[in-house]
Motif scaffolding. Structure first.
Motif, PDB file in Angstrom:
ATOM      1  N   LEU B  56       0.822  -1.210   0.000  1.00  0.00           N
ATOM      2  CA  LEU B  56       0.000   0.000   0.000  1.00  0.00           C
ATOM      3  C   LEU B  56       0.858   1.263   0.000  1.00  0.00           C
ATOM      4  O   LEU B  56       0.660   2.161  -0.813  1.00  0.00           O
ATOM      5  N   ILE B  62      -3.276  -1.725  -3.698  1.00  0.00           N
ATOM      6  CA  ILE B  62      -4.085  -2.030  -2.523  1.00  0.00           C
ATOM      7  C   ILE B  62      -4.572  -3.457  -2.608  1.00  0.00           C
ATOM      8  O   ILE B  62      -4.694  -4.016  -3.694  1.00  0.00           O
ATOM      9  N   MET B  64      -7.592  -5.732  -0.449  1.00  0.00           N
ATOM     10  CA  MET B  64      -8.502  -5.877   0.683  1.00  0.00           C
ATOM     11  C   MET B  64      -8.726  -7.346   0.964  1.00  0.00           C
ATOM     12  O   MET B  64      -9.743  -7.728   1.523  1.00  0.00           O
ATOM     13  N   CYS B 110      -3.772  -9.419 -12.091  1.00  0.00           N
ATOM     14  CA  CYS B 110      -4.461  -8.324 -11.398  1.00  0.00           C
ATOM     15  C   CYS B 110      -3.686  -7.023 -11.359  1.00  0.00           C
ATOM     16  O   CYS B 110      -4.268  -5.964 -11.176  1.00  0.00           O
ATOM     17  N   LEU B 113      -4.829  -4.011 -13.272  1.00  0.00           N
ATOM     18  CA  LEU B 113      -6.121  -3.387 -13.008  1.00  0.00           C
ATOM     19  C   LEU B 113      -5.953  -2.047 -12.312  1.00  0.00           C
ATOM     20  O   LEU B 113      -5.005  -1.827 -11.572  1.00  0.00           O
ATOM     21  N   LYS B 114      -6.913  -1.172 -12.535  1.00  0.00           N
ATOM     22  CA  LYS B 114      -6.932   0.090 -11.804  1.00  0.00           C
ATOM     23  C   LYS B 114      -7.346  -0.164 -10.369  1.00  0.00           C
ATOM     24  O   LYS B 114      -7.955  -1.184 -10.055  1.00  0.00           O
ATOM     25  N   MET B 115      -7.055   0.828  -9.531  1.00  0.00           N
ATOM     26  CA  MET B 115      -7.289   0.724  -8.098  1.00  0.00           C
ATOM     27  C   MET B 115      -8.605   0.068  -7.675  1.00  0.00           C
ATOM     28  O   MET B 115      -8.609  -0.926  -6.968  1.00  0.00           O
ATOM     29  N   GLN B 116      -9.724   0.625  -8.163  1.00  0.00           N
ATOM     30  CA  GLN B 116     -11.031   0.131  -7.713  1.00  0.00           C
ATOM     31  C   GLN B 116     -11.195  -1.344  -8.040  1.00  0.00           C
ATOM     32  O   GLN B 116     -11.788  -2.101  -7.277  1.00  0.00           O
ATOM     33  N   PHE B 117     -10.633  -1.748  -9.182  1.00  0.00           N
ATOM     34  CA  PHE B 117     -10.857  -3.123  -9.616  1.00  0.00           C
ATOM     35  C   PHE B 117      -9.872  -4.064  -8.951  1.00  0.00           C
ATOM     36  O   PHE B 117     -10.158  -5.235  -8.763  1.00  0.00           O
ATOM     37  N   VAL B 119      -9.160  -3.643  -5.857  1.00  0.00           N
ATOM     38  CA  VAL B 119      -9.897  -3.881  -4.614  1.00  0.00           C
ATOM     39  C   VAL B 119     -10.876  -5.028  -4.803  1.00  0.00           C
ATOM     40  O   VAL B 119     -10.911  -5.978  -4.021  1.00  0.00           O
ATOM     41  N   LEU B 120     -11.651  -4.952  -5.893  1.00  0.00           N
ATOM     42  CA  LEU B 120     -12.641  -5.998  -6.160  1.00  0.00           C
ATOM     43  C   LEU B 120     -11.982  -7.352  -6.311  1.00  0.00           C
ATOM     44  O   LEU B 120     -12.427  -8.337  -5.723  1.00  0.00           O
ATOM     45  N   ILE B 123     -10.785  -8.700  -3.030  1.00  0.00           N
ATOM     46  CA  ILE B 123     -11.905  -9.164  -2.203  1.00  0.00           C
ATOM     47  C   ILE B 123     -12.395 -10.524  -2.706  1.00  0.00           C
ATOM     48  O   ILE B 123     -12.564 -11.467  -1.936  1.00  0.00           O
ATOM     49  N   LYS B 212       5.246  -4.341  -9.946  1.00  0.00           N
ATOM     50  CA  LYS B 212       3.976  -4.490  -9.212  1.00  0.00           C
ATOM     51  C   LYS B 212       3.829  -5.927  -8.717  1.00  0.00           C
ATOM     52  O   LYS B 212       3.434  -6.171  -7.578  1.00  0.00           O
ATOM     53  N   LEU B 251      -5.634  -3.345   7.294  1.00  0.00           N
ATOM     54  CA  LEU B 251      -5.619  -2.011   6.696  1.00  0.00           C
ATOM     55  C   LEU B 251      -5.659  -0.942   7.779  1.00  0.00           C
ATOM     56  O   LEU B 251      -4.959   0.066   7.702  1.00  0.00           O
TER      57      LEU B 251
END
Lengths: 291, 331
Positions: B56, B62, B64, B110, B113-117, B119-120, B123, B212, B251
């Motif tokens: 992070l 990120i 999650m 992965c 992928l952009k940040m939001q994805f 995260v998905l 998860i 990455k 986190l």
């Protein structure tokens, strides 16, 4: 067997699509991945059970009250929390963390108000099952299907036919340009969050009678919602609905023919694999890839 | 060497030394078995939080779902040590490498992928691992497996939690030294370049994808090690400890302590464990507290506790310099 599996899948899929819709609307409008969406479902299910069972109101009135309250809740979260933090320069991952923090607060709040034990949602109709071409369905589930379809139609009409709806789409596309055209971006953002919350409230009110109302209801549903909105292309409102139906069917077929305990695993695997293989989703939504 | 340092650096070195001495002498004051266990677990948390912070804070990605790597590390180590008779320390390391391998495998698709994805995806992956553990009956997911105690050359550390406490301190110090070496190394600088601007890093000839993936692997390695350590420390391993939602706790530790800092995870994990213990009987309040903590830290103290401490250190150094009349030699 096959017919009843497909019908069950479509009905669950409609609900998943509804949950996914909430994610897509907010992402479209403000580029925020709202992890509090699941807890909004929990909150509205608890509100609904309070209105319907504890206060003894008829179901349509309980539904309407919940929807109105959740619309206000969503608008408040956007105006009171999200926009305040974005004014302070919070963005990207940290905005996701803010929504995660909000989800914890809402979950804890629900537990403080309603306690941690699950509550049954009393059945709405006096008929127990309805026969559709030889497949038996509970009327609650059938109602879910039609409510989702109706909700979808209303949102579609709102976004394409009303001035406010078109305004929210414009400000989602380019907030600066929209502001220059005289659209109140703050207001339209609040409306978008309100709609997303209302959608969550609808799914909460639909899920309540199917599962019991518990603190984990939203968390379980949120991944299903994410999976459906990703498979249709994240941010694509119609894609979420199609993705939801797809997920519902896949889950139902796996549950019916392979192993019922593997249903949840399939949803997660499907989400993960779609992100790996085709992150833009079925409808090729741009905005997903990084370098 | 000490004389060459500026006052500000001396202040922080002395503070760290005092912290370490306090930690070393803690068992003099309390030898209560539960408290020693409590602080041993903090050590494992610190390692996991450091792992997450490398992802992070250092590389700007990120996850999650880091609990998944703790699960991989824990279960691999437990299975190897119990079924194949691998010595526990070796099995912990193998578990950590297994977690790193899984992390790299996840990162290959992965990391683009952009940040939001991201995260998905994390998860989804973490939920998937949890469900998978629940499906595998030989792991006895609901009632848990017994794990072997940690032994060094036949000496059982778990016989007294004071030993595991010192072992925790040893591990944390090793991890922190490795982490500070990483920060100064080529890899660390490349990771930070990727974090600050992906495109310009790409333009500078840094292989963004590879770095990455490397960040994911290093991060998963530390988390896997922490997972294995926790499993052998507590004496059992059960699927409930690896629910995806628990990733949020790690986190919190990182954010609360301070992102991208050496001591952030140390402070964050310690305070987290204390809050956890204070509110152990009030789960709802705990959840609300963590939520508010995240909002406050992200909105108002973006650097976490460490940034507050840094300000204190600055002031202290300034005061000392002022007394000597040397004029501020602030870095």
């Amino acid at each position: 067997m096959l017919l009843s599996v497909i019908i069950a899948g479509l009905i669950m899929g409609a609900i998943y699509g509804m949950v996914g819709l909430g994610y897509s609307i907010i992402f479209r409008a403000s580029g925020i991945m709202n992890l509090a969406q699941g807890e909004m479902i929990t909150l509205s299910a608890f509100l609904g059970v309070t209105f319907y069972e504890v206060l003894g109101l008829p179901y349509p009135i309980a539904l309407a009250l919940t929807l109105i309250i959740m619309f206000g809740h969503g608008a408040f979260i956007q105006m009171g929390v999200i926009s305040q933090f974005s004014k302070r320069g919070v963005s990207g991952v940290y905005m996701i963390l803010i929504t995660l923090g909000l989800s914890r607060i809402m979950n804890g709040g629900c537990e403080l108000i309603w306690g941690s034990s699950p509550r049954g949602f009393p059945s709405i109709f006096s008929v127990t099952t309805i026969n559709i071409f030889g497949a038996f369905v509970t009327p609650e589930r059938l109602m879910c299907f039609f409510l989702s379809a109706a909700g979808m139609l209303v949102i579609h009409l709102f976004l394409t036919r009303t001035k406010t709806g078109i305004g929210t789409r414009a400000s989602a596309m380019d907030s600066t340009a929209a502001e220059a055209c005289g659209i109140d971006v703050v207001k339209s953002n609040a409306i978008v969050w309100g709609i997303a919350c209302t959608v969550a409230a609808m799914s909460g009110m639909m899920l309540g009678p199917i599962y019991s109302v518990s603190l984990t209801l939203g968390a379980n549903m949120s991944v299903k919602g994410m999976a459906s909105s990703v498979s249709g292309g994240f941010g694509n409102i119609y894609g979420a609905m199609v993705g939801g139906l797809l997920l519902g069917l896949v889950e139902s077929l796996v549950g019916g023919y392979v192993d019922a305990t593997m249903r949840d695993m399939i949803a997660y695997l499907m989400l993960f694999l779609i992100l790996c293989v085709r992150p833009a989703g079925l409808f090729n939504e741009q905005s997903v890839r990084d370098v | 060497m000490f004389k060459k340092l500026t006052t500000r650096q001396r202040v922080s070195y002395i503070a760290v030394a005092l912290l370490l001495i306090a930690a070393l002498f803690l068992p003099v004051f309390t030898r209560n078995s539960y408290r020693m266990y409590f602080f041993s677990v903090v050590g494992a948390y610190i390692i996991a939080a450091t792992g997450l912070d490398i992802l992070l804070g250092m590389s700007g990605q990120i996850s999650m779902g880091h609990v998944a790597y703790l699960a991989v590390g824990g279960y691999v180590s437990v299975l190897l040590s119990s079924n194949l008779g691998v010595p526990v320390l070796a099995s912990m390391l193998i578990g950590a490498f297994a977690a790193a391998a899984v992390g790299a495998l996840v990162a290959i698709p992965c990391a683009k992928l952009k940040m939001q994805f991201l995260v998905l995806a994390s998860i989804a992956f973490s939920q998937f691992i949890y469900q998978l553990i629940c499906q595998l009956n030989f792991l006895n997911p609901y009632r848990g497996l017994q794990t072997k105690p940690i032994t060094i050359f036949g000496f059982n550390l778990n016989s007294n939690y004071v030993y595991t406490y010192y072992f925790s301190i040893f591990l944390v110090v090793v991890v922190l030294i490795l982490r500070s070496l990483l920060t100064k190394s080529k890899v660390g600088r490349a990771l930070m370049a990727v974090r600050d601007n992906t495109r310009s890093a790409d333009g500078m000839g840094i292989n963004v994808r590879a770095y990455k993936i490397m960040a994911f692997a290093i991060s998963a390695f530390l988390c896997g090690f922490a997972g294995a350590y926790m499993a052998h420390l507590s004496g059992y391993i059960v699927s409930d400890g690896y629910k995806q939602a628990l990733s949020f706790n790690y986190l919190i530790m990182v954010i609360f302590g301070g992102v991208n800092s050496l001591l952030g995870p140390v402070i964050g994990a310690t305070i987290y464990q204390f809050i956890n213990e204070l509110l152990a009987s009030a789960a709802a309040w705990r959840s609300v507290t963590y939520g508010i903590v995240v909002l406050v830290i992200v909105g108002f103290v973006p650097g976490g506790c460490v940034s507050a401490l840094r300000t204190v250190g600055d002031k202290l150094a300034h005061m000392i310099d002022g007394k000597k009349g040397e004029g501020g030699a602030k870095p």
